[in-house]
Motif scaffolding. Structure first.
Motif, PDB file in Angstrom:
ATOM      1  N   GLY A  53       9.241  -0.993  -5.021  1.00  0.00           N
ATOM      2  CA  GLY A  53      10.042   0.045  -4.371  1.00  0.00           C
ATOM      3  C   GLY A  53       9.471   0.344  -3.004  1.00  0.00           C
ATOM      4  N   GLY A  54       9.758   1.565  -2.526  1.00  0.00           N
ATOM      5  CA  GLY A  54       9.242   1.971  -1.218  1.00  0.00           C
ATOM      6  C   GLY A  54       9.795   1.122  -0.088  1.00  0.00           C
ATOM      7  N   MET A  55      11.099   0.806  -0.157  1.00  0.00           N
ATOM      8  CA  MET A  55      11.675  -0.079   0.857  1.00  0.00           C
ATOM      9  C   MET A  55      11.493   0.494   2.260  1.00  0.00           C
ATOM     10  N   GLY A  56      11.001  -0.347   3.149  1.00  0.00           N
ATOM     11  CA  GLY A  56      10.700   0.064   4.519  1.00  0.00           C
ATOM     12  C   GLY A  56       9.243   0.424   4.717  1.00  0.00           C
ATOM     13  N   GLY A  57       8.462   0.442   3.642  1.00  0.00           N
ATOM     14  CA  GLY A  57       7.079   0.903   3.739  1.00  0.00           C
ATOM     15  C   GLY A  57       6.025  -0.179   3.681  1.00  0.00           C
ATOM     16  N   ALA A  58       6.418  -1.438   3.513  1.00  0.00           N
ATOM     17  CA  ALA A  58       5.412  -2.486   3.273  1.00  0.00           C
ATOM     18  C   ALA A  58       4.404  -2.599   4.415  1.00  0.00           C
ATOM     19  N   THR A  59       4.889  -2.589   5.655  1.00  0.00           N
ATOM     20  CA  THR A  59       3.954  -2.773   6.770  1.00  0.00           C
ATOM     21  C   THR A  59       3.038  -1.568   6.930  1.00  0.00           C
ATOM     22  N   MET A  60       3.535  -0.367   6.603  1.00  0.00           N
ATOM     23  CA  MET A  60       2.674   0.807   6.717  1.00  0.00           C
ATOM     24  C   MET A  60       1.621   0.834   5.606  1.00  0.00           C
ATOM     25  N   ILE A  61       1.945   0.322   4.431  1.00  0.00           N
ATOM     26  CA  ILE A  61       0.932   0.159   3.392  1.00  0.00           C
ATOM     27  C   ILE A  61      -0.141  -0.795   3.916  1.00  0.00           C
ATOM     28  N   GLY A  62       0.307  -1.856   4.570  1.00  0.00           N
ATOM     29  CA  GLY A  62      -0.645  -2.796   5.166  1.00  0.00           C
ATOM     30  C   GLY A  62      -1.527  -2.137   6.212  1.00  0.00           C
ATOM     31  N   LEU A  63      -0.951  -1.236   7.012  1.00  0.00           N
ATOM     32  CA  LEU A  63      -1.751  -0.551   8.034  1.00  0.00           C
ATOM     33  C   LEU A  63      -2.829   0.328   7.404  1.00  0.00           C
ATOM     34  N   GLY A  64      -2.434   1.131   6.408  1.00  0.00           N
ATOM     35  CA  GLY A  64      -3.422   2.006   5.762  1.00  0.00           C
ATOM     36  C   GLY A  64      -4.545   1.209   5.134  1.00  0.00           C
TER      37      GLY A  64
ATOM     38  N   ALA B  33      -2.540  11.081   8.769  1.00  0.00           N
ATOM     39  CA  ALA B  33      -1.232  10.626   9.256  1.00  0.00           C
ATOM     40  C   ALA B  33      -0.429  11.854   9.652  1.00  0.00           C
ATOM     41  N   LEU B  34       0.299  11.766  10.745  1.00  0.00           N
ATOM     42  CA  LEU B  34       1.013  12.970  11.160  1.00  0.00           C
ATOM     43  C   LEU B  34       2.208  12.647  12.039  1.00  0.00           C
ATOM     44  N   VAL B  35       3.185  13.528  11.941  1.00  0.00           N
ATOM     45  CA  VAL B  35       4.175  13.714  12.997  1.00  0.00           C
ATOM     46  C   VAL B  35       3.871  15.095  13.550  1.00  0.00           C
ATOM     47  N   PRO B  36       3.667  15.228  14.858  1.00  0.00           N
ATOM     48  CA  PRO B  36       3.170  16.498  15.385  1.00  0.00           C
ATOM     49  C   PRO B  36       4.074  17.679  15.055  1.00  0.00           C
ATOM     50  N   ASP B  37       3.430  18.832  14.871  1.00  0.00           N
ATOM     51  CA  ASP B  37       4.132  20.104  14.782  1.00  0.00           C
ATOM     52  C   ASP B  37       3.283  21.141  15.499  1.00  0.00           C
ATOM     53  N   MET B  68      -0.532   6.401   3.228  1.00  0.00           N
ATOM     54  CA  MET B  68      -1.465   6.965   2.241  1.00  0.00           C
ATOM     55  C   MET B  68      -1.627   6.022   1.051  1.00  0.00           C
ATOM     56  N   ALA B  69      -0.544   5.348   0.653  1.00  0.00           N
ATOM     57  CA  ALA B  69      -0.642   4.373  -0.441  1.00  0.00           C
ATOM     58  C   ALA B  69      -1.596   3.247  -0.061  1.00  0.00           C
ATOM     59  N   GLY B  70      -1.489   2.765   1.178  1.00  0.00           N
ATOM     60  CA  GLY B  70      -2.363   1.688   1.624  1.00  0.00           C
ATOM     61  C   GLY B  70      -3.803   2.137   1.786  1.00  0.00           C
ATOM     62  N   ALA B  71      -3.997   3.330   2.310  1.00  0.00           N
ATOM     63  CA  ALA B  71      -5.354   3.851   2.490  1.00  0.00           C
ATOM     64  C   ALA B  71      -6.085   3.929   1.160  1.00  0.00           C
ATOM     65  N   TRP B  72      -5.391   4.443   0.146  1.00  0.00           N
ATOM     66  CA  TRP B  72      -6.021   4.580  -1.175  1.00  0.00           C
ATOM     67  C   TRP B  72      -6.308   3.216  -1.795  1.00  0.00           C
ATOM     68  N   GLY B  74      -7.363   0.760  -0.268  1.00  0.00           N
ATOM     69  CA  GLY B  74      -8.606   0.313   0.352  1.00  0.00           C
ATOM     70  C   GLY B  74      -9.759   1.289   0.210  1.00  0.00           C
ATOM     71  N   GLY B  75      -9.560   2.374  -0.560  1.00  0.00           N
ATOM     72  CA  GLY B  75     -10.649   3.300  -0.829  1.00  0.00           C
ATOM     73  C   GLY B  75     -10.786   4.455   0.152  1.00  0.00           C
ATOM     74  N   ASP B  76      -9.840   4.604   1.062  1.00  0.00           N
ATOM     75  CA  ASP B  76      -9.858   5.742   1.987  1.00  0.00           C
ATOM     76  C   ASP B  76      -9.030   6.889   1.431  1.00  0.00           C
ATOM     77  N   LYS B  77      -9.590   8.090   1.515  1.00  0.00           N
ATOM     78  CA  LYS B  77      -8.805   9.287   1.215  1.00  0.00           C
ATOM     79  C   LYS B  77      -8.061   9.697   2.488  1.00  0.00           C
ATOM     80  N   SER B  78      -6.817  10.124   2.312  1.00  0.00           N
ATOM     81  CA  SER B  78      -5.994  10.425   3.479  1.00  0.00           C
ATOM     82  C   SER B  78      -5.177  11.686   3.232  1.00  0.00           C
ATOM     83  N   VAL B  79      -4.553  12.162   4.287  1.00  0.00           N
ATOM     84  CA  VAL B  79      -3.699  13.352   4.204  1.00  0.00           C
ATOM     85  C   VAL B  79      -2.538  13.164   5.167  1.00  0.00           C
ATOM     86  N   LEU B  80      -1.417  13.804   4.876  1.00  0.00           N
ATOM     87  CA  LEU B  80      -0.244  13.771   5.759  1.00  0.00           C
ATOM     88  C   LEU B  80       0.042  15.177   6.270  1.00  0.00           C
ATOM     89  N   LEU B  81       0.086  15.320   7.589  1.00  0.00           N
ATOM     90  CA  LEU B  81       0.427  16.593   8.230  1.00  0.00           C
ATOM     91  C   LEU B  81       1.831  16.481   8.785  1.00  0.00           C
TER      92      LEU B  81
END
Lengths: 201, 183
Positions: A53-64, B33-37, B68-72, B74-81
């Motif tokens: 799932g998560g369509m559109g998110g694959a590259t951002m998962i790669g970035l994290g 991770a953020l979109v400014p506010d 955040m899914a990718g960070a975790w 790889g073992g990084d804790k993350s937050v979204l603002l």
């Protein structure tokens, strides 16, 4: 011509096998649908994250993942439909410029899981131009088998990289990865972090 | 009131953004991770100045869920603002948190909430908590300054101790409502 299918375009599964050959400790994220089946058919392993799932998110998962593990190569393999849903990610990723992230779009110009409806890439939308416009310095547009060795070298080299490979539209045999996302996440974390993965606070 | 910035005209800058920053450090948050506010601007400056934090500015908030899914992984804790309007952009991507059992803490500054001026902010502001909860997120509100730090602390603990999305909504009673100079 093992990599070229009946239509004269590259066979998606043979291409997947070619770019993952001798992958070492590379971590691979695959977009939902055919790319997830492809990396599984080539060889399911703990270092694979096939998405359901998560369509559109694959590259951002790669970035994290690439930011978290700067010493490991991360490859995102996804489809044209999935990439089109996350085009803004190209800007986000180009600005962060992680040197260990490579993105390969397997572009069959169709939504393969939903009845082979046409995508925008079949109507002239150029994902490589979009990536270049976002700031990707290293890109490739691959249409023939002869270019695959250079694609392989570029994926496995240092530096942020984006490629589109035009592939045959035909669907391949379904080879399904494990469906439990918790298992898929936990096995990759254990492969990356060792037993500490289960005790991270 | 003669200036558009009611907060700085009447009292010192609020310290709750510094409290959040300190909590991010205590919890070893490595990716932000953020979109400014506007409500997060002081916290964003603190994070950008911290070389131990990787700040990723997103084009849309759902990118932050995937990050955040990718960070975790790889073992990084993350937050979204993000601002409350951005919560609406995250809905389907939040599936990843449930599917993979991924810790996903979110700190949301509210609009369309308490004394809103801009009609466009009200529909999503009104729906923010319902949308998050519909996607399995544990939501807690902070509507007084003294509630911000303990609520964010609880959100970070819930996310990382119980492997799920969790959010703190910081209300406009804390932030002040943007008035476009019409106060």
């Amino acid at each position: 011509m093992a990599l070229t299918g009946p239509s004269g375009r590259i066979d998606r599964r043979e291409l997947t096998a070619a770019v993952l050959r001798d992958r070492g400790d590379m971590l691979v994220v695959a977009g939902l649908g055919a790319p997830a089946w492809d990396i599984t058919a080539v060889g399911d392993c703990d270092e694979n994250l096939p998405l359901w799932g998560g369509m559109g998110g694959a590259t951002m998962i790669g970035l994290g993942l690439a930011i978290a593990q700067p010493r490991r190569k991360v490859l995102v393999i996804t489809g044209d439909g999935e990439m089109l849903m996350g085009l803004g990610s190209l800007a986000t990723i180009a600005v962060k410029r992680p040197p260990n992230l490579a993105i390969l779009v397997q572009d069959n110009e169709h939504y393969g899981e939903t009845g082979m409806q046409e995508t925008a890439t079949g109507h002239g939308v150029d994902l490589v131009a979009m990536a270049r416009g976002a700031g990707f310095a290293r890109t490739m547009f691959v249409t023939t088998e002869a270019e695959v060795p250079a694609l392989y070298a570029a994926i496995h080299a240092e530096g942020l990289f984006f490629a589109v490979a035009k592939i045959e539209a035909a669907s391949k045999k379904l080879v399904l990865p494990p469906r439990d996302g918790a298992v898929l996440q936990a096995r990759m974390r254990a492969a990356v972090l060792g037993p500490a993965a289960y005790h991270q606070m | 009131m003669t200036t558009g910035d009611a907060t700085s005209a009447t009292k010192a800058e609020p310290t709750w953004p510094d409290d959040i920053y300190n909590l991010l450090k205590t919890h070893d948050i490595r990716q932000v991770a953020l979109v400014p506010d506007a409500g997060h601007s002081r916290l964003i400056r603190r994070c950008l100045a911290d070389n131990a934090m990787q700040v990723t500015t997103l084009t849309t908030e759902e990118e932050g869920i995937a990050l955040m899914a990718g960070a975790w992984l790889g073992g990084d804790k993350s937050v979204l603002l993000m601002q409350s309007s951005g919560v609406g952009n995250c809905i389907n991507m939040l599936s990843l948190a449930t599917l993979h059992r991924t810790p996903m803490p979110m700190i949301v500054t509210m609009r369309g909430d308490f004394g809103e001026f801009n009609p466009a902010q009200v529909p999503m502001g009104h729906a923010t908590q319902a949308v998050l909860e519909a996607m399995g997120t544990l939501v807690h509100r902070a509507d007084r300054v003294e509630d911000v730090a303990p609520t964010v602390d609880a959100t970070l603990r819930l996310a990382f101790n119980t492997f799920r999305p969790a959010a703190t909504l910081i209300g406009q009673r804390v932030l002040g409502a943007k008035t476009f100079g019409k106060d």
